[in-house]
Design a protein around this motif. Structure first.
Motif, PDB file in Angstrom:
ATOM      1  N   LYS A 128       0.827  -1.205   0.000  1.00 20.10           N
ATOM      2  CA  LYS A 128       0.000   0.000   0.000  1.00 20.10           C
ATOM      3  C   LYS A 128       0.864   1.260   0.000  1.00 20.10           C
ATOM      4  CE  LYS A 128      -4.054  -1.939   0.046  1.00 20.10           C
ATOM      5  NZ  LYS A 128      -4.954  -1.819  -1.129  1.00 20.10           N
ATOM      6  N   ASP A 131       1.978   1.839  -3.383  1.00 23.69           N
ATOM      7  CA  ASP A 131       0.896   2.438  -4.173  1.00 23.69           C
ATOM      8  C   ASP A 131       0.832   3.948  -3.963  1.00 23.69           C
ATOM      9  OD1 ASP A 131       0.175  -0.030  -5.167  1.00 23.69           O
ATOM     10  OD2 ASP A 131      -1.428  -0.364  -3.700  1.00 23.69           O
ATOM     11  N   ILE A 132       1.074   4.378  -2.715  1.00 22.88           N
ATOM     12  CA  ILE A 132       1.103   5.820  -2.433  1.00 22.88           C
ATOM     13  C   ILE A 132       2.258   6.473  -3.187  1.00 22.88           C
ATOM     14  CG2 ILE A 132       1.549   7.548  -0.637  1.00 22.88           C
ATOM     15  CD1 ILE A 132       0.048   5.758   1.329  1.00 22.88           C
ATOM     16  N   HIS A 169      -4.735   8.804  -2.503  1.00 24.46           N
ATOM     17  CA  HIS A 169      -3.821   8.741  -1.358  1.00 24.46           C
ATOM     18  C   HIS A 169      -4.582   8.420  -0.079  1.00 24.46           C
ATOM     19  CE1 HIS A 169      -0.648  10.057   1.438  1.00 24.46           C
ATOM     20  NE2 HIS A 169      -1.565  10.786   2.026  1.00 24.46           N
ATOM     21  N   ARG A 172      -5.764   4.807   0.137  1.00 20.96           N
ATOM     22  CA  ARG A 172      -4.688   3.861   0.451  1.00 20.96           C
ATOM     23  C   ARG A 172      -4.286   3.948   1.917  1.00 20.96           C
ATOM     24  NH1 ARG A 172      -2.077   5.150  -5.506  1.00 20.96           N
ATOM     25  NH2 ARG A 172      -3.729   4.000  -6.588  1.00 20.96           N
ATOM     26  N   GLU A 173      -4.303   5.140   2.473  1.00 18.63           N
ATOM     27  CA  GLU A 173      -4.021   5.271   3.904  1.00 18.63           C
ATOM     28  C   GLU A 173      -5.123   4.617   4.737  1.00 18.63           C
ATOM     29  OE1 GLU A 173      -1.247   9.085   4.662  1.00 18.63           O
ATOM     30  OE2 GLU A 173      -3.378   9.516   4.459  1.00 18.63           O
TER      31      GLU A 173
END
Length: 244
Positions: A128, A131-132, A169, A172-173
């Motif tokens: 993840k 991904d960010i 963003h 994903r967080e």
């Protein structure tokens, strides 16, 4: 690094929020973007008319010159104000994304080293985080240069990226927070504060109806503000639940 060194890195990452997660005043931003150029143009028109009148020019001639000067100053001030605004917006995006990636890497490393999470959870968090990071870095100077030479057109792409990237963003967080909550069986969450918008439609609306531009500026400032405030709450909860 030892666990103690990772904990010191965590402390530094948390403190960096004061510099990276800048809360801006949306109303002030809109006011500066709209009123700044208008005020500059008004002053230049008045000054031009005054100088032309003193020089003995006719009212018509003075008015024509003032209109030309005022238009040029209005456009120049608009570009200058927007260059400053987008530089700030791009910079805080980049710095927040970098700190966020660093923070979650550190947290997952500490929890893994202390046996709180499994290797699979650690790898899932790293994915993840990757991904960010794949949202990329926007070069502030390059985009301000492009925005200036294209007379503001390039800023529409930057606005699109800011809206889209913050939305992705945050998603994903939130997913990372869910991974930690499930693995550790603790009540910890990252609430979504940025609503989904049809980003392309928003940009097209501003292109065809420029009067909506202040609204675009408003959401470009407000949405990240809300995200940063939620980030602060999440970080406090994270420290209290896991490291107190």
């Amino acid at each position: 690094m030892s666990t103690d060194e990772w904990l010191r890195e965590l402390e530094r990452a948390l403190k960096r929020a004061e510099d990276t997660d800048m809360i801006l005043n949306p109303a002030l931003g809109v006011g500066v973007v709209v009123l700044g150029p208008l005020a500059s143009a008004s002053v230049s028109v008045i000054a031009t008319v005054g100088v032309a009148t003193v020089s003995g020019a006719s009212v018509v001639s003075a008015g024509g010159t003032a209109l030309t000067v005022g238009t040029v100053v209005l456009f120049a001030a608009f570009l200058a104000v927007n260059a400053a605004l987008f530089y700030i917006l791009i910079r805080r995006r980049n710095r927040h994304f970098e700190r966020s990636s660093e923070l979650f890497r550190i947290v997952s490393e500490i929890l893994y080293r202390t046996g709180c999470i499994s290797k699979s959870c650690r790898l899932a968090i790293f994915k993840k985080v990757k991904d960010i990071e794949e949202l990329g870095h926007l070069d502030e100077v390059l985009w301000i240069f492009l925005g200036t030479i294209t007379f503001g057109v390039a800023y529409m792409y930057v606005a699109y990226r800011l809206m889209r990237d913050f939305y992705l963003h945050e998603a994903r967080e939130s997913a990372i927070a869910s991974l930690l909550a499930d693995e550790l069986d603790v009540c910890i969450s990252f609430s979504r504060k940025i609503p989904y918008r049809n980003f392309g439609i928003h940009i097209l609306m501003v292109v065809f109806f420029p009067i909506l531009y202040p609204y675009l500026v408003y959401i470009l400032i407000r949405d990240p503000n809300n995200h940063f405030l939620e980030h602060r709450r999440f970080e406090r909860t994270l420290v209290e639940k896991l490291f107190s």
